[in-house]
Design an enzyme around this catalytic site. Sequence first.
Site, PDB file in Angstrom:
ATOM      1  N   ASP A 169      -1.832  -2.430  -1.035  1.00  0.00           N
ATOM      2  CA  ASP A 169      -2.363  -1.284  -1.769  1.00  0.00           C
ATOM      3  C   ASP A 169      -2.809  -0.206  -0.780  1.00  0.00           C
ATOM      4  O   ASP A 169      -2.464   0.974  -0.900  1.00  0.00           O
ATOM      5  CB  ASP A 169      -3.552  -1.770  -2.624  1.00  0.00           C
ATOM      6  CG  ASP A 169      -4.035  -0.740  -3.617  1.00  0.00           C
ATOM      7  OD1 ASP A 169      -3.446   0.347  -3.692  1.00  0.00           O
ATOM      8  OD2 ASP A 169      -5.021  -1.029  -4.322  1.00  0.00           O
ATOM      9  N   TYR A 173      -7.299  -9.323  -6.117  1.00  0.00           N
ATOM     10  CA  TYR A 173      -7.307  -8.566  -7.373  1.00  0.00           C
ATOM     11  C   TYR A 173      -7.301  -9.451  -8.629  1.00  0.00           C
ATOM     12  O   TYR A 173      -7.135  -8.947  -9.733  1.00  0.00           O
ATOM     13  CB  TYR A 173      -6.116  -7.595  -7.413  1.00  0.00           C
ATOM     14  CG  TYR A 173      -6.225  -6.441  -6.428  1.00  0.00           C
ATOM     15  CD1 TYR A 173      -7.224  -6.405  -5.455  1.00  0.00           C
ATOM     16  CD2 TYR A 173      -5.333  -5.380  -6.459  1.00  0.00           C
ATOM     17  CE1 TYR A 173      -7.324  -5.359  -4.550  1.00  0.00           C
ATOM     18  CE2 TYR A 173      -5.430  -4.327  -5.559  1.00  0.00           C
ATOM     19  CZ  TYR A 173      -6.425  -4.325  -4.606  1.00  0.00           C
ATOM     20  OH  TYR A 173      -6.514  -3.283  -3.711  1.00  0.00           O
ATOM     21  N   ASP A 196      -0.663   3.623   0.454  1.00  0.00           N
ATOM     22  CA  ASP A 196      -1.165   4.995   0.328  1.00  0.00           C
ATOM     23  C   ASP A 196      -0.964   5.723   1.654  1.00  0.00           C
ATOM     24  O   ASP A 196      -0.618   6.908   1.696  1.00  0.00           O
ATOM     25  CB  ASP A 196      -2.661   5.023  -0.032  1.00  0.00           C
ATOM     26  CG  ASP A 196      -2.892   5.031  -1.548  1.00  0.00           C
ATOM     27  OD1 ASP A 196      -2.017   4.513  -2.279  1.00  0.00           O
ATOM     28  OD2 ASP A 196      -3.931   5.548  -1.996  1.00  0.00           O
ATOM     29  N   LYS A 254      -4.674 -10.607   8.137  1.00  0.00           N
ATOM     30  CA  LYS A 254      -5.858 -10.490   8.989  1.00  0.00           C
ATOM     31  C   LYS A 254      -6.270 -11.916   9.338  1.00  0.00           C
ATOM     32  O   LYS A 254      -7.422 -12.323   9.144  1.00  0.00           O
ATOM     33  CB  LYS A 254      -6.954  -9.706   8.247  1.00  0.00           C
ATOM     34  CG  LYS A 254      -8.162  -9.346   9.083  1.00  0.00           C
ATOM     35  CD  LYS A 254      -7.883  -8.370  10.229  1.00  0.00           C
ATOM     36  CE  LYS A 254      -9.125  -8.200  11.097  1.00  0.00           C
ATOM     37  NZ  LYS A 254      -8.879  -7.414  12.322  1.00  0.00           N
TER      38      LYS A 254
HETATM   39 MG    MG Z   1      -3.476   2.160  -4.852  1.00  0.00          MG
END
Ligand code: MG
Length: 337
Positions: free
Chosen positions: A230, A126, A234, A173
Site C-alpha cells: 500500500d 489489514y 503510492d 522487514k
Molecule cells: Mg493506499
Amino acid sequence: MVPCDGAGKEVVPEAVKVLRAAGADFEFEELDINADAYLRDGVPIPADAWKKLAAADAILFGAVGDPRVPDPNYLAGVLLRLRFELDLYVNLRPAKLYDDRLSPLRREERRHIDLMVVRENTEGAYVGMGGRFKKGTADEVAIQEDVNTHLGVMRIIEHAFQIAKNEVVMVDKSNAMTFAGGLWQERWKDVARAHPAIKTRHLFVDAAAMQLVKDPSQFDVIVTSNLFGDVLSDLTAELVGGMGIAPSANINPKTGRGLFEPVHGTAPDIAGKGLVNPIGAILSAGMMVQHLGHHEMASAIEGAVESAIRAGECTRDVGGNLSTSQAGDAVVKRLRD
Ligand code: MG
Ligand code: NAI
C-alpha cells in the site's frame, strides 16, 4: 460498475466511455453502492447487490469514502469486504512513465520506469484482528495483528514469479519483524528455487523506499505484504505522474474474479468540479480487459492514454488544462482514429 463516491462517480463513466470506444461488447450494470445509500439504509452492500458482484465477470470500481461517513465500517463493508470475501489476493499496481515531463526525478537516465508492485491483498495488517484494551485511559493498550499465512505468502510470491520477465524483488522487514519476515523469507526461497530463469533480490522496506527514489529504473516486479505494498505503491505512483493516473487490479487468478479500480480515493478536495483525472480509472479498465483476455483492446487503451498524455491532452494534475470528460474524450478520439 460501482462508481461509489466523490471522484469515483466522475471517473467510472469516463472509463466506460473508453471501453465502449475500444469496442468492448460487455453488459454494464451500475450498482447503487455509495455513501448516500449507506446513510439511507445503513448497509454498505445490500444482499441483492452482493449477489450480482459475486457473479460478475469483473467489477469496475471508483472510490469509496465520504466526509459525512467517518464510520470505518463503511469502507470495510465495501472495499475490504470485496477484496477479502471474493479472495482477491493479488493487488497489481503498475507504474509506467508515459512521458518524461511527469517524472519528479532530475536524472534523465533514471526515468525508464516500468515496474509492477504485487501487493498481498487479503491478509497482513489489514485483517482487523486485535483490539483496544482500557480504551481512552492512560493505561490503554492497542494491538493490531499482522497475519501472515503459509498459503497466503506462497500464492502471492508465486504470482509475482508468474508475471515477472526479468527479476522479482521481495520486500519485507524481516530484520525487525522476525516472525512474519521469517515466513516470507522461507517461502520466498522455496518459490524462487522453482523459477531459476527469473533473477531474485531481497530488500528491506526502508531500503526499497530509498532505492525507488534513487533509481526506479532498476525494478521489474516487487512483491510484498499488504501494508508495505500500500505504502510503496503510492510512492511508485508519484514517480510516474501521481495519484490521478495510477491504476490497479485486485484479482484471484484461480477463480478469475477481479475488481479494477484507480489507486486514488474520492478526492473530496477537487471532486465535483471537473478537475479529477480519469486516467487512473481508464487504465484500470484496460487492466480489466487484459484480465478478461482481450489483449489487443488492452494495449489499444494504453496506447491511446499514452498518446493523449504526451500530447498534453489531459487534466491539470498532469500538466494539461482539460476537464475530466474532455480528458476521457481525448482518449476516445485516439481509439476511433
Ligand atoms: Mg493506499
Ligand atoms: P485521495 O486519493 O482521494 O486524494 C489524495 C490527493 O490526490 C488529493 O489531493 C486529491 O485531490 C488528489 N487526487 C486523487 N485522485 C485524483 C485524480 N483522479 N485526479 C487528480 N487528483 C487526484 O486520498 P485521501 O484524500 O487520503 O482520501 C480521500 C477519501 O478517499 C477518504 O475518505 C479515504 O478513505 C478515501 N480513499 C478511498 C480509496 C479507495 O476507494 N480505494 C483509496 C484512498 C482513499
